[in-house]
Motif scaffolding. Structure first.
Motif, PDB file in Angstrom:
ATOM      1  N   ARG A  26       3.725 111.959  72.114  1.00 49.65           N
ATOM      2  CA  ARG A  26       3.439 110.629  72.662  1.00 49.65           C
ATOM      3  C   ARG A  26       4.568 109.658  72.345  1.00 49.65           C
ATOM      4  NH1 ARG A  26      -0.623 107.459  74.511  1.00 49.65           N
ATOM      5  NH2 ARG A  26      -0.503 105.264  73.940  1.00 49.65           N
ATOM      6  N   SER A  27       5.103 109.751  71.126  1.00 49.09           N
ATOM      7  CA  SER A  27       6.215 108.877  70.748  1.00 49.09           C
ATOM      8  C   SER A  27       7.480 109.237  71.508  1.00 49.09           C
ATOM      9  CB  SER A  27       6.460 108.974  69.239  1.00 49.09           C
ATOM     10  OG  SER A  27       7.560 108.187  68.851  1.00 49.09           O
ATOM     11  N   VAL A  28       7.690 110.534  71.776  1.00 48.20           N
ATOM     12  CA  VAL A  28       8.868 110.964  72.540  1.00 48.20           C
ATOM     13  C   VAL A  28       8.832 110.394  73.957  1.00 48.20           C
ATOM     14  CG1 VAL A  28      10.042 112.974  73.508  1.00 48.20           C
ATOM     15  CG2 VAL A  28       9.179 113.040  71.170  1.00 48.20           C
ATOM     16  N   LEU A  29       7.630 110.308  74.545  1.00 50.22           N
ATOM     17  CA  LEU A  29       7.480 109.791  75.907  1.00 50.22           C
ATOM     18  C   LEU A  29       7.520 108.272  75.976  1.00 50.22           C
ATOM     19  CD1 LEU A  29       4.673 112.184  77.194  1.00 50.22           C
ATOM     20  CD2 LEU A  29       7.120 112.287  77.705  1.00 50.22           C
ATOM     21  N   GLY A  30       7.724 107.609  74.859  1.00 46.09           N
ATOM     22  CA  GLY A  30       7.853 106.166  74.865  1.00 46.09           C
ATOM     23  C   GLY A  30       6.610 105.418  74.461  1.00 46.09           C
ATOM     24  N   GLY A  31       5.477 106.110  74.369  1.00 45.21           N
ATOM     25  CA  GLY A  31       4.246 105.439  73.995  1.00 45.21           C
ATOM     26  C   GLY A  31       3.769 104.476  75.075  1.00 45.21           C
ATOM     27  N   GLY A  32       2.691 103.772  74.791  1.00 43.73           N
ATOM     28  CA  GLY A  32       2.204 102.768  75.727  1.00 43.73           C
ATOM     29  C   GLY A  32       1.609 103.355  76.991  1.00 43.73           C
ATOM     30  N   GLN A  33       1.664 102.575  78.066  1.00 43.24           N
ATOM     31  CA  GLN A  33       1.025 102.971  79.318  1.00 43.24           C
ATOM     32  C   GLN A  33       1.733 104.140  79.989  1.00 43.24           C
ATOM     33  OE1 GLN A  33       0.507  99.568  81.852  1.00 43.24           O
ATOM     34  NE2 GLN A  33      -0.470  98.337  80.254  1.00 43.24           N
ATOM     35  N   VAL A  34       3.036 104.242  79.824  1.00 42.63           N
ATOM     36  CA  VAL A  34       3.770 105.363  80.430  1.00 42.63           C
ATOM     37  C   VAL A  34       3.299 106.689  79.831  1.00 42.63           C
ATOM     38  CG1 VAL A  34       6.043 106.389  80.759  1.00 42.63           C
ATOM     39  CG2 VAL A  34       5.771 103.915  80.916  1.00 42.63           C
ATOM     40  N   ALA A  35       3.165 106.730  78.512  1.00 45.77           N
ATOM     41  CA  ALA A  35       2.668 107.945  77.862  1.00 45.77           C
ATOM     42  C   ALA A  35       1.219 108.219  78.246  1.00 45.77           C
ATOM     43  CB  ALA A  35       2.806 107.819  76.344  1.00 45.77           C
ATOM     44  N   ASP A  36       0.435 107.152  78.405  1.00 47.62           N
ATOM     45  CA  ASP A  36      -0.962 107.333  78.823  1.00 47.62           C
ATOM     46  C   ASP A  36      -1.046 108.029  80.180  1.00 47.62           C
ATOM     47  OD1 ASP A  36      -1.785 106.125  76.524  1.00 47.62           O
ATOM     48  OD2 ASP A  36      -2.147 104.163  77.434  1.00 47.62           O
ATOM     49  N   LEU A 104      -0.305  95.155  89.751  1.00 52.17           N
ATOM     50  CA  LEU A 104       0.143  95.618  88.444  1.00 52.17           C
ATOM     51  C   LEU A 104       0.664  94.437  87.634  1.00 52.17           C
ATOM     52  CD1 LEU A 104       2.045  98.896  89.416  1.00 52.17           C
ATOM     53  CD2 LEU A 104      -0.269  98.690  88.498  1.00 52.17           C
ATOM     54  N   ASP A 105       0.403  94.469  86.336  1.00 52.84           N
ATOM     55  CA  ASP A 105       0.881  93.413  85.464  1.00 52.84           C
ATOM     56  C   ASP A 105       2.398  93.475  85.327  1.00 52.84           C
ATOM     57  OD1 ASP A 105      -1.728  92.659  85.064  1.00 52.84           O
ATOM     58  OD2 ASP A 105      -1.966  93.916  83.267  1.00 52.84           O
ATOM     59  N   LYS A 106       2.948  92.304  85.017  1.00 47.35           N
ATOM     60  CA  LYS A 106       4.403  92.250  84.816  1.00 47.35           C
ATOM     61  C   LYS A 106       4.815  93.090  83.614  1.00 47.35           C
ATOM     62  CE  LYS A 106       6.287  88.243  85.358  1.00 47.35           C
ATOM     63  NZ  LYS A 106       6.714  86.835  85.131  1.00 47.35           N
ATOM     64  N   SER A 107       3.940  93.150  82.618  1.00 48.60           N
ATOM     65  CA  SER A 107       4.266  93.922  81.417  1.00 48.60           C
ATOM     66  C   SER A 107       4.423  95.407  81.725  1.00 48.60           C
ATOM     67  CB  SER A 107       3.190  93.727  80.352  1.00 48.60           C
ATOM     68  OG  SER A 107       1.925  94.162  80.837  1.00 48.60           O
ATOM     69  N   THR A 108       3.667  95.886  82.727  1.00 55.28           N
ATOM     70  CA  THR A 108       3.771  97.302  83.100  1.00 55.28           C
ATOM     71  C   THR A 108       5.159  97.619  83.628  1.00 55.28           C
ATOM     72  OG1 THR A 108       1.418  97.322  83.651  1.00 55.28           O
ATOM     73  CG2 THR A 108       2.759  99.135  84.490  1.00 55.28           C
ATOM     74  N   PHE A 109       5.688  96.767  84.501  1.00 56.15           N
ATOM     75  CA  PHE A 109       7.034  96.980  85.034  1.00 56.15           C
ATOM     76  C   PHE A 109       8.083  96.860  83.931  1.00 56.15           C
ATOM     77  CE2 PHE A 109       4.751  95.788  88.924  1.00 56.15           C
ATOM     78  CZ  PHE A 109       5.204  96.759  89.785  1.00 56.15           C
ATOM     79  N   GLU A 111       7.648  97.489  80.739  1.00 54.55           N
ATOM     80  CA  GLU A 111       7.551  98.665  79.881  1.00 54.55           C
ATOM     81  C   GLU A 111       8.175  99.877  80.551  1.00 54.55           C
ATOM     82  OE1 GLU A 111       4.129 101.362  77.660  1.00 54.55           O
ATOM     83  OE2 GLU A 111       3.595  99.498  78.680  1.00 54.55           O
ATOM     84  N   PHE A 112       7.895 100.061  81.850  1.00 54.72           N
ATOM     85  CA  PHE A 112       8.469 101.193  82.573  1.00 54.72           C
ATOM     86  C   PHE A 112       9.995 101.079  82.631  1.00 54.72           C
ATOM     87  CE2 PHE A 112      10.019 103.125  86.511  1.00 54.72           C
ATOM     88  CZ  PHE A 112       9.553 104.419  86.348  1.00 54.72           C
ATOM     89  N   ALA A 113      10.495  99.856  82.927  1.00 52.72           N
ATOM     90  CA  ALA A 113      11.948  99.659  83.002  1.00 52.72           C
ATOM     91  C   ALA A 113      12.597  99.872  81.638  1.00 52.72           C
ATOM     92  CB  ALA A 113      12.256  98.259  83.526  1.00 52.72           C
ATOM     93  N   SER A 114      11.936  99.407  80.577  1.00 52.63           N
ATOM     94  CA  SER A 114      12.494  99.580  79.233  1.00 52.63           C
ATOM     95  C   SER A 114      12.533 101.054  78.845  1.00 52.63           C
ATOM     96  CB  SER A 114      11.651  98.793  78.225  1.00 52.63           C
ATOM     97  OG  SER A 114      12.118  99.000  76.912  1.00 52.63           O
ATOM     98  N   THR A 115      11.448 101.786  79.148  1.00 48.72           N
ATOM     99  CA  THR A 115      11.420 103.217  78.833  1.00 48.72           C
ATOM    100  C   THR A 115      12.464 103.976  79.630  1.00 48.72           C
ATOM    101  OG1 THR A 115       9.043 103.067  78.380  1.00 48.72           O
ATOM    102  CG2 THR A 115       9.955 105.262  78.751  1.00 48.72           C
ATOM    103  N   PHE A 116      12.590 103.657  80.930  1.00 48.86           N
ATOM    104  CA  PHE A 116      13.589 104.322  81.766  1.00 48.86           C
ATOM    105  C   PHE A 116      14.995 104.016  81.262  1.00 48.86           C
ATOM    106  CE2 PHE A 116      16.533 104.155  85.372  1.00 48.86           C
ATOM    107  CZ  PHE A 116      16.418 105.458  85.836  1.00 48.86           C
ATOM    108  N   HIS A 117      15.245 102.761  80.883  1.00 50.91           N
ATOM    109  CA  HIS A 117      16.568 102.368  80.380  1.00 50.91           C
ATOM    110  C   HIS A 117      16.911 103.125  79.102  1.00 50.91           C
ATOM    111  CE1 HIS A 117      19.309  99.689  78.041  1.00 50.91           C
ATOM    112  NE2 HIS A 117      19.918  99.621  79.216  1.00 50.91           N
ATOM    113  N   GLU A 118      15.925 103.252  78.194  1.00 53.92           N
ATOM    114  CA  GLU A 118      16.172 103.953  76.935  1.00 53.92           C
ATOM    115  C   GLU A 118      16.436 105.430  77.175  1.00 53.92           C
ATOM    116  OE1 GLU A 118      13.851 104.882  72.706  1.00 53.92           O
ATOM    117  OE2 GLU A 118      12.946 103.589  74.244  1.00 53.92           O
ATOM    118  N   ARG A 119      15.612 106.067  78.024  1.00 54.23           N
ATOM    119  CA  ARG A 119      15.791 107.498  78.280  1.00 54.23           C
ATOM    120  C   ARG A 119      17.098 107.759  79.027  1.00 54.23           C
ATOM    121  NH1 ARG A 119      12.984 107.398  74.899  1.00 54.23           N
ATOM    122  NH2 ARG A 119      10.835 108.117  74.625  1.00 54.23           N
ATOM    123  N   PHE A 120      17.471 106.866  79.953  1.00 55.36           N
ATOM    124  CA  PHE A 120      18.715 107.052  80.697  1.00 55.36           C
ATOM    125  C   PHE A 120      19.919 106.954  79.755  1.00 55.36           C
ATOM    126  CE2 PHE A 120      22.317 105.373  83.118  1.00 55.36           C
ATOM    127  CZ  PHE A 120      22.413 106.319  84.130  1.00 55.36           C
TER     128      PHE A 120
END
Length: 220
Positions: A26-36, A104-109, A111-120
């Protein structure tokens, strides 16, 4: 005579996580809603996303819709449904539909953008390290995998590959998280067998290759 480590020695070796992972999946996938979503902990969103992507793949790849045509048809259908709904509510004195201002909430976008940026950035950093030759085994393995992908790309469209990647993202993390112990056990056994095979090849083949005498440098 070559000496091999026994199977009992291999069985007593400490079991390591797959790919050297130290954190939970779960931590590897970034946690939060993306991991959910990827781990199917939020089953409603995961199912809706999977069904939606499958429908889009079917319309584009099987029904051979173009993007502009599909977008226009969906927009026309949505406008007709809303128009009929609102008109019927006025005629029959029904409660008018409440249109959501945001889905969708702004926080969702964020979080997704932050996770994508980190993984990229992590993927780009790993690519640079491998390309610089710091890990020769990974360098040749990456070239081999990229070549296989290039061959596969001749027989599959980009949309099919994209959909296949999406299906893998929606299934592999969930299955790994559910059957982690079994996967780790089988992966550990496979890794030990591969290491034993390389040791045998090294002792039986590579070590018997004649090498020329090493010339010592003359001291000046």
């Amino acid at each position: 005579m070559p000496i091999y480590s026994s199977d009992s020695d291999n069985e007593t070796m400490p079991r390591t996580k797959l790919f050297g992972r130290q954190r939970p999946i779960r931590s590897v996938l970034g946690g939060g809603q993306v991991a959910d979503v990827l781990l199917w902990e939020n089953k409603g969103v995961s199912a809706a996303l999977s069904i939606g992507m499958t429908i889009l793949w079917f319309l584009f790849e099987v029904a051979e819709y173009s993007f502009v045509t599909l977008f226009c048809h969906i927009s026309i259908t949505a406008m007709l449904v809303v128009f009929i709904w609102c008109t019927s509510a006025e005629i029959f004195n029904w409660t008018p539909p409440e249109m959501p201002t945001s889905i969708l909430d702004k926080s969702t976008f964020h979080e997704f953008a932050s996770t994508f940026h980190e993984r990229f950035n992590q993927a780009l950093s790993s690519f640079v390290d491998i390309a610089c030759g710091k890990q020769p085994a990974l360098f040749f393995a990456a070239i081999f995998c990229l070549y296989i992908l290039s061959v596969i790309g001749n027989y599959f469209t980009f949309l099919n590959i994209l959909y296949l990647c999406f299906v893998c993202l929606q299934t592999l993390p969930f299955l790994y998280n559910k059957y982690e112990d079994k996967v780790e056990r089988y992966a550990g056994e496979l890794t030990r067998e591969v290491k034993k095979m390389f040791r045998r090849m090294n002792s039986n083949v590579l070590s018997k290759i004649p090498r020329g005498p090493v010339k010592e440098k003359k001291a000046r």
